[in-house]
Design a protein around this motif. Structure first.
Motif, PDB file in Angstrom:
ATOM      1  N   PHE A  30       0.831  -1.203   0.000  1.00 30.27           N
ATOM      2  CA  PHE A  30       0.000   0.000   0.000  1.00 30.27           C
ATOM      3  C   PHE A  30       0.870   1.259   0.000  1.00 30.27           C
ATOM      4  O   PHE A  30       1.918   1.286   0.644  1.00 30.27           O
ATOM      5  CB  PHE A  30      -0.883   0.038   1.251  1.00 30.27           C
ATOM      6  N   HIS A  31       0.388   2.280  -0.686  1.00 34.05           N
ATOM      7  CA  HIS A  31       1.012   3.615  -0.638  1.00 34.05           C
ATOM      8  C   HIS A  31      -0.100   4.591  -0.261  1.00 34.05           C
ATOM      9  O   HIS A  31      -1.097   4.720  -0.968  1.00 34.05           O
ATOM     10  CB  HIS A  31       1.617   3.986  -1.992  1.00 34.05           C
ATOM     11  N   CYS A  32       0.083   5.294   0.852  1.00 32.49           N
ATOM     12  CA  CYS A  32      -0.953   6.158   1.416  1.00 32.49           C
ATOM     13  C   CYS A  32      -0.947   7.580   0.858  1.00 32.49           C
ATOM     14  O   CYS A  32      -1.420   8.507   1.518  1.00 32.49           O
ATOM     15  CB  CYS A  32      -0.836   6.190   2.937  1.00 32.49           C
ATOM     16  N   GLY A  33      -0.431   7.780  -0.326  1.00 28.60           N
ATOM     17  CA  GLY A  33      -0.560   9.062  -0.993  1.00 28.60           C
ATOM     18  C   GLY A  33       0.622   9.993  -0.860  1.00 28.60           C
ATOM     19  O   GLY A  33       1.570   9.752  -0.127  1.00 28.60           O
ATOM     20  N   ASP A  34       0.519  11.095  -1.597  1.00 29.22           N
ATOM     21  CA  ASP A  34       1.585  12.084  -1.761  1.00 29.22           C
ATOM     22  C   ASP A  34       2.822  11.475  -2.420  1.00 29.22           C
ATOM     23  O   ASP A  34       3.950  11.700  -2.001  1.00 29.22           O
ATOM     24  CB  ASP A  34       1.951  12.785  -0.449  1.00 29.22           C
ATOM     25  N   SER A  35       2.567  10.724  -3.484  1.00 23.38           N
ATOM     26  CA  SER A  35       3.683  10.230  -4.294  1.00 23.38           C
ATOM     27  C   SER A  35       4.125  11.314  -5.269  1.00 23.38           C
ATOM     28  O   SER A  35       5.299  11.390  -5.613  1.00 23.38           O
ATOM     29  CB  SER A  35       3.277   8.989  -5.083  1.00 23.38           C
ATOM     30  N   GLU A  36       3.163  12.106  -5.724  1.00 24.21           N
ATOM     31  CA  GLU A  36       3.372  13.131  -6.741  1.00 24.21           C
ATOM     32  C   GLU A  36       3.801  12.539  -8.083  1.00 24.21           C
ATOM     33  O   GLU A  36       4.399  13.224  -8.912  1.00 24.21           O
ATOM     34  CB  GLU A  36       4.325  14.221  -6.254  1.00 24.21           C
ATOM     35  N   LEU A  37       3.470  11.264  -8.281  1.00 23.14           N
ATOM     36  CA  LEU A  37       3.721  10.584  -9.554  1.00 23.14           C
ATOM     37  C   LEU A  37       2.398  10.438 -10.295  1.00 23.14           C
ATOM     38  O   LEU A  37       1.333  10.444  -9.673  1.00 23.14           O
ATOM     39  CB  LEU A  37       4.322   9.195  -9.302  1.00 23.14           C
ATOM     40  N   PRO A  38       2.420  10.284 -11.608  1.00 27.31           N
ATOM     41  CA  PRO A  38       1.171  10.076 -12.348  1.00 27.31           C
ATOM     42  C   PRO A  38       0.498   8.763 -11.928  1.00 27.31           C
ATOM     43  O   PRO A  38       1.180   7.767 -11.663  1.00 27.31           O
ATOM     44  CB  PRO A  38       1.626   9.991 -13.809  1.00 27.31           C
ATOM     45  N   SER A  39      -0.828   8.787 -11.890  1.00 31.97           N
ATOM     46  CA  SER A  39      -1.553   7.554 -11.537  1.00 31.97           C
ATOM     47  C   SER A  39      -1.347   6.474 -12.587  1.00 31.97           C
ATOM     48  O   SER A  39      -1.532   5.289 -12.298  1.00 31.97           O
ATOM     49  CB  SER A  39      -3.043   7.847 -11.358  1.00 31.97           C
ATOM     50  N   SER A  40      -0.954   6.847 -13.782  1.00 28.63           N
ATOM     51  CA  SER A  40      -0.723   5.884 -14.863  1.00 28.63           C
ATOM     52  C   SER A  40       0.682   5.275 -14.835  1.00 28.63           C
ATOM     53  O   SER A  40       0.996   4.398 -15.640  1.00 28.63           O
ATOM     54  CB  SER A  40      -0.939   6.568 -16.216  1.00 28.63           C
ATOM     55  N   ASP A  41       1.526   5.711 -13.908  1.00 27.65           N
ATOM     56  CA  ASP A  41       2.897   5.197 -13.832  1.00 27.65           C
ATOM     57  C   ASP A  41       2.864   3.684 -13.602  1.00 27.65           C
ATOM     58  O   ASP A  41       2.141   3.191 -12.731  1.00 27.65           O
ATOM     59  CB  ASP A  41       3.649   5.882 -12.682  1.00 27.65           C
ATOM     60  N   GLU A  42       3.654   2.955 -14.353  1.00 28.21           N
ATOM     61  CA  GLU A  42       3.686   1.485 -14.236  1.00 28.21           C
ATOM     62  C   GLU A  42       4.141   1.024 -12.853  1.00 28.21           C
ATOM     63  O   GLU A  42       3.914  -0.132 -12.476  1.00 28.21           O
ATOM     64  CB  GLU A  42       4.579   0.887 -15.313  1.00 28.21           C
ATOM     65  N   ILE A  43       4.739   1.897 -12.085  1.00 26.05           N
ATOM     66  CA  ILE A  43       5.190   1.504 -10.741  1.00 26.05           C
ATOM     67  C   ILE A  43       4.030   1.052  -9.865  1.00 26.05           C
ATOM     68  O   ILE A  43       4.209   0.270  -8.944  1.00 26.05           O
ATOM     69  CB  ILE A  43       5.984   2.645 -10.063  1.00 26.05           C
ATOM     70  N   TRP A  44       2.809   1.528 -10.181  1.00 29.26           N
ATOM     71  CA  TRP A  44       1.646   1.194  -9.341  1.00 29.26           C
ATOM     72  C   TRP A  44       1.102  -0.201  -9.602  1.00 29.26           C
ATOM     73  O   TRP A  44       0.220  -0.650  -8.873  1.00 29.26           O
ATOM     74  CB  TRP A  44       0.565   2.254  -9.518  1.00 29.26           C
ATOM     75  N   GLN A  45       1.621  -0.901 -10.604  1.00 30.52           N
ATOM     76  CA  GLN A  45       1.190  -2.280 -10.807  1.00 30.52           C
ATOM     77  C   GLN A  45       1.646  -3.109  -9.609  1.00 30.52           C
ATOM     78  O   GLN A  45       2.834  -3.191  -9.316  1.00 30.52           O
ATOM     79  CB  GLN A  45       1.762  -2.832 -12.111  1.00 30.52           C
TER      80      GLN A  45
END
Length: 167
Positions: A30-45
């Protein structure tokens, strides 16, 4: 066992490091926010992520719930519940959602406590720690029956001795 991180503030490398370490070992990340990365970034897979007050991408949700190891996990950043002033508002919401575990970020400080039988965890910040512990950190939660083990780790993935809890 699942992993919780927050407040990475553009540091994609730290998110990748934690993801790489636990992707095949953890039941959830889980990541609780304030990444400041695009939601489409492949890192979120493979990572469940929510919007923080510094995330302006409309692809993020303000909160999500997910079943993990038989427990209902609620995740939000916390700013919408004013967690900097305490957990009252968030605890009402967590109870309404029938959460067993409520994760949040925003304050950049570790929190591990139970309120009305719900575990609340703030993993601190992997980029900009604040408060008593000036350590970039994240949390690991293990479920052992009705007990939770919360272990805070530094970025070398080592336990922080004074931040180990059984609740």
């Amino acid at each position: 066992m699942f992993v919780v991180m927050s407040d990475s503030h553009y540091d994609r490398d730290v998110v990748q490091s934690i993801k790489s370490k636990y992707l095949n070992e953890a039941t959830a990340i889980f990541h609780c926010g304030d990444s400041e990365l695009p939601s489409s970034d492949e890192i979120w897979q493979g990572i469940t992520v929510v919007a923080g007050n510094c995330d302006y991408d409309s692809g993020y949700h303000d909160f999500l719930t997910q079943e993990v190891e038989g427990k209902k996990v609620l995740i939000t950043h916390g700013h919408l519940f004013y967690v900097g002033l305490g957990l009252d508002r968030y605890s009402y919401f967590a109870e309404e959602k029938n959460a067993d575990i409520a994760l949040f970020g925003h304050i950049h400080q570790p929190v591990a406590q139970k309120i009305n039988n719900i575990l609340y965890v703030n993993p601190g910040s992997v980029a900009q720690p604040r408060g008593k512990y000036d350590i970039k950190m994240y949390a690991i939660i293990e479920i052992e029956g009705e007990e939770f083990k919360v272990s805070y780790r530094n970025l070398q993935h080592e336990p922080i001795p004074e931040l180990q809890f059984r609740l």
